[in-house]
Design a protein around this motif. Structure first.
Motif, PDB file in Angstrom:
ATOM      1  N   THR A   1       0.865  -1.181   0.000  1.00  0.00           N
ATOM      2  CA  THR A   1       0.000   0.000   0.000  1.00  0.00           C
ATOM      3  C   THR A   1       0.898   1.227   0.000  1.00  0.00           C
ATOM      4  O   THR A   1       1.677   1.433   0.939  1.00  0.00           O
ATOM      5  CB  THR A   1      -0.919   0.008   1.226  1.00  0.00           C
ATOM      6  OG1 THR A   1      -1.722  -1.175   1.215  1.00  0.00           O
ATOM      7  CG2 THR A   1      -1.822   1.228   1.212  1.00  0.00           C
ATOM      8  N   LEU A   2       0.807   2.026  -1.038  1.00  0.00           N
ATOM      9  CA  LEU A   2       1.709   3.162  -1.221  1.00  0.00           C
ATOM     10  C   LEU A   2       1.090   4.451  -0.688  1.00  0.00           C
ATOM     11  O   LEU A   2      -0.096   4.511  -0.379  1.00  0.00           O
ATOM     12  CB  LEU A   2       2.046   3.317  -2.702  1.00  0.00           C
ATOM     13  CG  LEU A   2       2.569   2.066  -3.429  1.00  0.00           C
ATOM     14  CD1 LEU A   2       2.903   2.387  -4.872  1.00  0.00           C
ATOM     15  CD2 LEU A   2       3.770   1.480  -2.706  1.00  0.00           C
ATOM     16  N   SER A   3       1.938   5.461  -0.603  1.00  0.00           N
ATOM     17  CA  SER A   3       1.482   6.788  -0.188  1.00  0.00           C
ATOM     18  C   SER A   3       2.082   7.826  -1.124  1.00  0.00           C
ATOM     19  O   SER A   3       2.923   7.517  -1.974  1.00  0.00           O
ATOM     20  CB  SER A   3       1.909   7.075   1.257  1.00  0.00           C
ATOM     21  OG  SER A   3       3.293   7.380   1.314  1.00  0.00           O
ATOM     22  N   SER A   4       1.699   9.056  -0.933  1.00  0.00           N
ATOM     23  CA  SER A   4       2.191  10.135  -1.794  1.00  0.00           C
ATOM     24  C   SER A   4       3.663  10.446  -1.530  1.00  0.00           C
ATOM     25  O   SER A   4       4.258  11.274  -2.223  1.00  0.00           O
ATOM     26  CB  SER A   4       1.351  11.397  -1.587  1.00  0.00           C
ATOM     27  OG  SER A   4       1.366  11.780  -0.222  1.00  0.00           O
ATOM     28  N   GLU A   5       4.251   9.783  -0.525  1.00  0.00           N
ATOM     29  CA  GLU A   5       5.676   9.953  -0.244  1.00  0.00           C
ATOM     30  C   GLU A   5       6.534   9.024  -1.084  1.00  0.00           C
ATOM     31  O   GLU A   5       7.766   9.100  -1.045  1.00  0.00           O
ATOM     32  CB  GLU A   5       5.949   9.694   1.249  1.00  0.00           C
ATOM     33  CG  GLU A   5       5.329  10.701   2.194  1.00  0.00           C
ATOM     34  CD  GLU A   5       5.932  12.078   2.001  1.00  0.00           C
ATOM     35  OE1 GLU A   5       7.166  12.200   1.984  1.00  0.00           O
ATOM     36  OE2 GLU A   5       5.157  13.040   1.842  1.00  0.00           O
ATOM     37  N   HIS A   6       5.907   8.121  -1.856  1.00  0.00           N
ATOM     38  CA  HIS A   6       6.642   7.121  -2.629  1.00  0.00           C
ATOM     39  C   HIS A   6       6.662   7.482  -4.104  1.00  0.00           C
ATOM     40  O   HIS A   6       5.666   7.980  -4.642  1.00  0.00           O
ATOM     41  CB  HIS A   6       6.011   5.740  -2.437  1.00  0.00           C
ATOM     42  CG  HIS A   6       5.920   5.327  -1.005  1.00  0.00           C
ATOM     43  ND1 HIS A   6       4.892   4.539  -0.506  1.00  0.00           N
ATOM     44  CD2 HIS A   6       6.715   5.598   0.059  1.00  0.00           C
ATOM     45  CE1 HIS A   6       5.070   4.348   0.779  1.00  0.00           C
ATOM     46  NE2 HIS A   6       6.167   4.977   1.144  1.00  0.00           N
ATOM     47  N   LEU A   7       7.797   7.215  -4.762  1.00  0.00           N
ATOM     48  CA  LEU A   7       7.951   7.482  -6.183  1.00  0.00           C
ATOM     49  C   LEU A   7       7.675   6.203  -6.966  1.00  0.00           C
ATOM     50  O   LEU A   7       8.212   5.145  -6.649  1.00  0.00           O
ATOM     51  CB  LEU A   7       9.366   7.984  -6.477  1.00  0.00           C
ATOM     52  CG  LEU A   7       9.654   8.470  -7.897  1.00  0.00           C
ATOM     53  CD1 LEU A   7       8.789   9.685  -8.221  1.00  0.00           C
ATOM     54  CD2 LEU A   7      11.127   8.807  -8.061  1.00  0.00           C
ATOM     55  N   LEU A   8       6.835   6.305  -7.998  1.00  0.00           N
ATOM     56  CA  LEU A   8       6.364   5.124  -8.714  1.00  0.00           C
ATOM     57  C   LEU A   8       6.676   5.255 -10.208  1.00  0.00           C
ATOM     58  O   LEU A   8       6.455   6.304 -10.814  1.00  0.00           O
ATOM     59  CB  LEU A   8       4.847   4.978  -8.514  1.00  0.00           C
ATOM     60  CG  LEU A   8       4.194   3.654  -8.908  1.00  0.00           C
ATOM     61  CD1 LEU A   8       4.732   2.503  -8.068  1.00  0.00           C
ATOM     62  CD2 LEU A   8       2.681   3.745  -8.744  1.00  0.00           C
ATOM     63  N   ILE A   9       7.200   4.170 -10.791  1.00  0.00           N
ATOM     64  CA  ILE A   9       7.364   4.077 -12.235  1.00  0.00           C
ATOM     65  C   ILE A   9       6.094   3.418 -12.766  1.00  0.00           C
ATOM     66  O   ILE A   9       5.709   2.342 -12.302  1.00  0.00           O
ATOM     67  CB  ILE A   9       8.598   3.230 -12.611  1.00  0.00           C
ATOM     68  CG1 ILE A   9       9.825   3.655 -11.799  1.00  0.00           C
ATOM     69  CG2 ILE A   9       8.857   3.308 -14.102  1.00  0.00           C
ATOM     70  CD1 ILE A   9      10.264   5.062 -12.021  1.00  0.00           C
ATOM     71  N   THR A  10       5.448   4.036 -13.735  1.00  0.00           N
ATOM     72  CA  THR A  10       4.172   3.513 -14.240  1.00  0.00           C
ATOM     73  C   THR A  10       4.221   3.379 -15.766  1.00  0.00           C
ATOM     74  O   THR A  10       5.109   3.912 -16.438  1.00  0.00           O
ATOM     75  CB  THR A  10       2.999   4.440 -13.865  1.00  0.00           C
ATOM     76  OG1 THR A  10       3.025   5.599 -14.709  1.00  0.00           O
ATOM     77  CG2 THR A  10       3.064   4.856 -12.406  1.00  0.00           C
ATOM     78  N   ASN A  11       3.218   2.668 -16.279  1.00  0.00           N
ATOM     79  CA  ASN A  11       3.050   2.577 -17.736  1.00  0.00           C
ATOM     80  C   ASN A  11       2.035   3.605 -18.238  1.00  0.00           C
ATOM     81  O   ASN A  11       1.495   3.481 -19.323  1.00  0.00           O
ATOM     82  CB  ASN A  11       2.618   1.162 -18.128  1.00  0.00           C
ATOM     83  CG  ASN A  11       1.277   0.764 -17.512  1.00  0.00           C
ATOM     84  OD1 ASN A  11       0.589   1.593 -16.895  1.00  0.00           O
ATOM     85  ND2 ASN A  11       0.901  -0.486 -17.654  1.00  0.00           N
ATOM     86  N   GLY A  12       1.804   4.605 -17.403  1.00  0.00           N
ATOM     87  CA  GLY A  12       0.811   5.632 -17.718  1.00  0.00           C
ATOM     88  C   GLY A  12      -0.488   5.412 -16.991  1.00  0.00           C
ATOM     89  O   GLY A  12      -1.260   6.345 -16.778  1.00  0.00           O
ATOM     90  N   LYS A  13      -0.724   4.163 -16.568  1.00  0.00           N
ATOM     91  CA  LYS A  13      -1.958   3.840 -15.854  1.00  0.00           C
ATOM     92  C   LYS A  13      -1.665   3.216 -14.500  1.00  0.00           C
ATOM     93  O   LYS A  13      -2.159   3.656 -13.472  1.00  0.00           O
ATOM     94  CB  LYS A  13      -2.810   2.885 -16.694  1.00  0.00           C
ATOM     95  CG  LYS A  13      -3.287   3.478 -18.017  1.00  0.00           C
ATOM     96  CD  LYS A  13      -4.097   2.467 -18.821  1.00  0.00           C
ATOM     97  CE  LYS A  13      -4.548   3.045 -20.154  1.00  0.00           C
ATOM     98  NZ  LYS A  13      -5.284   2.044 -20.968  1.00  0.00           N
ATOM     99  N   GLU A  14      -0.874   2.166 -14.502  1.00  0.00           N
ATOM    100  CA  GLU A  14      -0.596   1.459 -13.251  1.00  0.00           C
ATOM    101  C   GLU A  14       0.906   1.347 -13.020  1.00  0.00           C
ATOM    102  O   GLU A  14       1.706   1.469 -13.962  1.00  0.00           O
ATOM    103  CB  GLU A  14      -1.226   0.057 -13.275  1.00  0.00           C
ATOM    104  CG  GLU A  14      -0.673  -0.841 -14.370  1.00  0.00           C
ATOM    105  CD  GLU A  14      -1.274  -2.239 -14.326  1.00  0.00           C
ATOM    106  OE1 GLU A  14      -2.030  -2.516 -13.386  1.00  0.00           O
ATOM    107  OE2 GLU A  14      -0.954  -3.035 -15.221  1.00  0.00           O
ATOM    108  N   GLY A  15       1.281   1.104 -11.762  1.00  0.00           N
ATOM    109  CA  GLY A  15       2.680   1.014 -11.411  1.00  0.00           C
ATOM    110  C   GLY A  15       3.350  -0.226 -11.975  1.00  0.00           C
ATOM    111  O   GLY A  15       2.742  -1.290 -12.074  1.00  0.00           O
ATOM    112  N   VAL A  16       4.624  -0.065 -12.354  1.00  0.00           N
ATOM    113  CA  VAL A  16       5.425  -1.207 -12.819  1.00  0.00           C
ATOM    114  C   VAL A  16       6.711  -1.353 -12.008  1.00  0.00           C
ATOM    115  O   VAL A  16       7.406  -2.355 -12.125  1.00  0.00           O
ATOM    116  CB  VAL A  16       5.752  -1.091 -14.324  1.00  0.00           C
ATOM    117  CG1 VAL A  16       4.501  -1.244 -15.165  1.00  0.00           C
ATOM    118  CG2 VAL A  16       6.481   0.224 -14.632  1.00  0.00           C
ATOM    119  N   ALA A  17       7.012  -0.349 -11.157  1.00  0.00           N
ATOM    120  CA  ALA A  17       8.194  -0.451 -10.289  1.00  0.00           C
ATOM    121  C   ALA A  17       8.125   0.610  -9.204  1.00  0.00           C
ATOM    122  O   ALA A  17       7.624   1.722  -9.433  1.00  0.00           O
ATOM    123  CB  ALA A  17       9.484  -0.299 -11.089  1.00  0.00           C
TER     124      ALA A  17
END
Length: 804
Positions: A305-321
């Motif tokens: 469960t992520l928060s706005s403090e975390h940096l996410l790599i996405t495919n434009g829609k959902e996270g991939v890393a």
């Protein structure tokens, strides 16, 4: 950081220098080498064998009888219980007479009636930790690629003839979290050149920019992102030499693509990530902050469960890393992967640290991002990974890279003068010597009138000020070559301040009185933080407490001392005298930080005097605690200025508690713990005191004066006074001292009586008064005159009558 000696020698010519000598030189230059480990130490007689035949053991279901070619005239028969052994394999064989880790010697044996002349080994049996063995070989023997020859030394093929140096790096030396970084360091120490890997990428006609688009929304967290694509890869095991190097560095091999990204991480210090291009779900990469409550499944198949403090790599829609920490299960490189997207990026260390901490995902990659990576290596690391994937995974590299964002790649310029270098180090270095040190470090330097203007490479992010350059010169010149110098300037004899001296006096006095020193936590619970406080203040809560029981700073030492008493009473230690000199913390209105105030607290319970058979045991009581404090005040020269006055304090006995005043200012209290409180804590009758030390230590005292032994006799008068029961003895004593004047030298209470011979509501207090004149013998008339004045004052001010 683990450093393979053989791998390091590919970047720097070590001239066959023994590893321990190299370790000594590195340690002397400022990076401690915590140990040198010979990987194959104690192992001998292990060769490569070729399994020619495998048959089921006639007398055991889980054993196999193998005929193995070990490079000798005839094959040998070996009984093996590994589930994955098979005909045609190249394996590690410990011959008869071989020695394995733990001094385990291989002998001829019979297993269930079949002769066994050696042992086919797993990597674990050769001293490699289970967690470093590839999953396919974790439950059985290790199988070599087919390009090895029976009879060859298996240790050479497995790189177990290597030595590994363990560097104990401080956080500022993140440049040495890579083999190239260590190579620069060793090259500077040995005055050698660094041989960097040659990167030659043969690119296909197709361009990367036609396959993927990258955009960055969180530019502060990810200033630059580089993507390369390799197609037509074939997933399989990585080369044996690469697996061996990864295991030597403490990383478990997986497959050729993943192993290459880990290899680059170790070589360049730049973490990479490989995505399965076909599993990305789109043709774009978007880097953004996660949304509060957003769900993401990482490579370990755990839902996070992520928060706005975390940096996410996405495919434009959902996270991939999860940026810099771990990839996602939805884009993982698997056995059927054919197209790979290589990520090489610069992520903010604090952002990576936050995600790593929140999810308990500490990794080699996150450690490097947290400490800082070299932005000038991003492109080289991506190109080198693409080159190796083409070479060892059969892939084709698409032309060019997609680069999103930008980052300052300009090196810092820092200056230092020759005068400062020599002044700080106590040396007499010449400009040419300093220039040579910077040359060895591969720092560009210009000299202008004995000022060195140094251009520091981006790989050395720890060098930002002149003092950093001084340290570089010192460690390369050699700390053991620095001369011994005497400090220049005014010198002052050491000694304790007046405050420190009085604090030591307090400790010595109490220990001499039979007290033991206690040291307790300054952190406590919200409830306890406000108990027994000398000043009522709002308690201060920690931002990140260890637990609720240690979430607040204390306002009093006594709750912790009561905890010590309770702990000891529970273990049948009933007689205790404890004290503590410690800090309490008072919140100030409008101030960011609290005021730290030093207090003295003590606790007494059980027997104060214990006699086994000669006399009477004496239990601790209020007057014992009060007497100890009076002795302390006398030691500090303040007894005459201290007064004890009846007080009511929460948690203390209402009739056996006194406030302590110094020159009319309240500085603490002494008394008995309230019986109900003692019952709640399950402790015996206990007496406490707590004092502010600052007023005691800063109070001005007169110098000690000595008086001659009196040559004239004193006269004593005893009086028994009848007063109301609510009149305090202390008040009567003050009246007596004031009225007695200079002739009255001492007043003591020696009796208290309430009973049938005294009127109801009254009590009798007896005092002994001593009169004395150092210049002459007093006459009865002189004493009577003063004594009558004392009695008159007692009657007038306290309504006291002489008891008939």
């Amino acid at each position: 950081m683990f450093v393979s000696y053989k791998w390091l020698s590919e970047y720097v010519d070590l001239d066959g220098m023994p590893s321990k000598e190299l370790a000594e030189k590195i340690t002397r230059s400022g990076i401690e080498v915590e140990g040198v480990d010979m990987l194959g130490a104690g192992i001998k007689g292990v060769v490569i064998g070729h399994v020619l035949e495998k048959e089921q053991h006639p007398n055991a279901d889980k054993l196999n009888v193998c005929q193995v070619d070990i490079g000798e005239e005839e094959p040998v028969q070996i009984v093996c219980g590994a589930p994955n052994v098979d005909k045609g394999q190249k394996v590690a064989v410990a011959k008869v007479g071989a020695v394995l880790p733990g001094n385990f010697k291989i002998k001829k044996a019979k297993l269930r009636g079949e002769a066994s002349n050696g042992m086919i080994c797993s990597l674990q049996e050769l001293g490699i930790e289970s967690k470093l063995v590839a999953k396919e070989y974790s439950e059985g023997i290790f199988v070599f690629p087919n390009d090895v020859t029976p009879g060859e030394d298996a240790l050479l093929q497995l790189n177990l003839d290597d030595e590994v140096l363990e560097l104990g790096l401080t956080p500022n030396r993140s440049d040495c979290l890579s083999m190239i970084g260590v190579a620069y360091e060793v090259a500077a120490i040995l005055d050698k050149e660094v041989k960097l890997p040659e990167i030659e990428v043969e690119e296909a006609a197709e361009r990367t920019e036609d396959w993927i688009k990258v955009s960055i929304e969180a530019k502060e967290d990810n200033p630059i992102y580089i993507a390369r694509i390799v197609k037509d890869v074939k997933i399989g095991p990585s080369p044996l030499w690469m697996q061996a190097r990864l295991m030597a560095e403490g990383i478990r091999p997986h497959n050729n693509v993943v192993d290459i990204t880990n290899y680059i991480l170790l070589e360049y210090g730049q973490p990479l990530h490989a995505f399965d291009y076909d599993r990305l779900g789109s043709k774009e990469i978007v880097v953004r902050r996660a949304q509060d409550g957003e769900q993401f499944v990482t490579l370990d198949n755990a839902e996070r469960t992520l928060s706005s403090e975390h940096l996410l790599i996405t495919n434009g829609k959902e996270g991939v890393a999860l940026a810099g920490v771990m990839g996602g299960a939805n884009s993982e490189v698997e056995a059927d992967t054919t197209r790979v997207l290589i990520e090489s990026a610069y992520f903010n260390g604090q952002r990576v640290r936050q995600a790593s901490k929140d999810h308990g995902l500490r990794s080699e990659a996150s450690a490097r991002f947290e400490k800082g990576v070299d932005p000038n290596r991003l492109q080289a690391a991506a190109d080198r990974a693409a080159q190796l994937m083409a070479q060892y995974a059969g892939g084709q590299v698409l032309a060019g890279s997609v680069v999103a964002g930008e980052i300052d790649l300009e090196p810092k310029v820092v200056s230092v003068t020759l005068e400062k270098l020599n002044r700080v180090l106590g040396t007499n270095l010449q400009a040419a010597e300093v220039e040579d040190i910077f040359r060895r470090l591969k720092f560009e330097v210009k000299t202008d009138n004995e000022e060195f203007i140094v251009t520091v490479p981006t790989r050395r992010g720890d060098i930002t000020i002149a003092e950093d350059l001084v340290e570089e010169v010192a460690r390369l010149y050699g700390y053991d070559h620095l001369p011994t110098t005497v400090p220049v300037g005014a010198t002052y004899p050491g000694g304790l301040t007046d405050y420190q001296e009085k604090r030591r006096t307090v400790r010595r006095f109490l220990e001499g009185a039979g007290f033991n020193q206690a040291i307790t936590y300054t952190l406590t619970s919200e409830k306890k933080s406000q108990e027994y406080a000398l000043e009522s203040r709002e308690p201060i809560k920690l931002a990140m407490p260890m637990s609720e029981e240690h979430a607040y700073l204390r306002l009093s030492i006594i709750p912790q001392l009561l905890g010590v008493v309770s702990y000891n009473n529970a273990r049948q230690i009933d007689s205790l005298a404890l004290y503590e000199v410690g800090s309490v913390f008072l919140k100030e209105s409008g101030a960011e930080l609290p005021t730290e105030e030093e207090h003295l607290a003590g606790a007494i319970t059980g027997l104060w005097e214990e006699n086994l058979w000669q006399g009477e045991n004496k239990a601790a009581d209020f007057f014992v605690a009060k007497g100890v404090l009076e002795g302390l005040f006398a030691k500090l020269g303040l007894l005459e200025r201290v007064a004890f006055k009846k007080a009511e304090i929460a948690g203390m006995h209402p009739g056996r508690t006194a406030a302590i005043e110094l020159d009319g200012q309240e500085i603490g209290f002494v008394g008995q713990v309230h019986p109900q409180q003692a019952k709640d804590l399950d402790i015996k009758e206990t007496y406490l005191f707590e004092l502010k030390l600052s007023p005691l230590f800063t109070a001005e005292t007169e110098a000690v004066t000595y008086e001659p032994i009196p040559r004239f006799p004193s006269i004593t008068r005893d009086i028994a006074l009848v007063v109301d029961t609510n009149v305090e003895a202390g008040k009567l004593e003050e009246i007596i001292k004031e009225a007695g004047g200079k002739l009255l030298k001492d007043v003591r209470v020696f009796d208290l009586y309430e009973g049938e011979h005294i009127e109801a509501g009254k009590k009798s207090i007896a005092f002994s008064l001593k009169y004395f004149d150092p210049e002459k013998t007093l006459t009865d008339e002189e004493v009577v005159k003063v004594h009558d004045g004392v009695l008159e004052a007692l009657k007038e001010k306290a309504g006291a009558e002489l008891r008939s």
